[in-house]
Design a protein around this motif. Sequence first.
Motif, short mmCIF file in Angstrom:
data_model
loop_
_atom_site.label_atom_id
_atom_site.label_comp_id
_atom_site.label_asym_id
_atom_site.label_seq_id
_atom_site.Cartn_x
_atom_site.Cartn_y
_atom_site.Cartn_z
N UNK A 7 0.89 -1.28 -0.08
CA UNK A 7 0.07 0.15 -0.08
C UNK A 7 0.76 1.24 -0.15
N UNK A 8 1.93 1.05 -0.32
CA UNK A 8 2.81 2.52 -0.53
C UNK A 8 3.36 2.72 0.38
N UNK A 9 3.56 2.11 1.48
CA UNK A 9 3.83 2.27 3.07
C UNK A 9 5.28 0.71 3.11
N UNK A 24 5.07 8.67 -0.98
CA UNK A 24 3.94 10.10 -2.15
C UNK A 24 4.66 10.31 -3.06
N UNK A 25 4.36 9.44 -4.11
CA UNK A 25 4.67 9.44 -5.35
C UNK A 25 4.32 10.99 -5.55
N UNK A 33 3.21 18.15 3.48
CA UNK A 33 3.19 19.68 5.09
C UNK A 33 1.69 19.99 4.92
N UNK A 34 1.16 20.48 3.65
CA UNK A 34 -0.02 20.77 3.71
C UNK A 34 -1.31 19.47 3.95
N UNK A 35 -0.69 18.80 2.97
CA UNK A 35 -2.17 17.14 3.56
C UNK A 35 -1.67 17.25 5.12
N UNK A 36 -0.47 17.14 5.86
CA UNK A 36 -0.47 17.12 6.90
C UNK A 36 -1.30 17.27 8.11
N UNK A 37 -0.77 18.63 7.72
CA UNK A 37 -1.76 20.12 8.24
C UNK A 37 -3.17 19.92 9.07
#
Length: 99
Positions: A7-9, A24-25, A33-37
Amino acid sequence: MRKHTAYGITAEHTGADMFVTAHAPSENPLSLAAEKAAQLNALLVAASEQVDGSTCASHVAREGQSRLLALAAGLAHETAVLSELAALGGEGRRVEGDS
């Protein structure tokens, strides 16, 4: 060393150390960072709603809060590292204060 990817991990276990990385392609440090925020914000809103809606201070409720806060702390750390990487121009140099 044991290593498993799905699963990309990727999880790697070497001696006493465990490393978990996510692929994270087509992402850059700032967008990630914006996605994590955004994930952190959603998690904190959910935690806040749980506290506001909870009328009992049971052990289960406190344990749930503790887990949510631990997850929030992890997301905050990931966001900070990605933001620092973006500020460095994506070069991945260590910044002062790293341990």
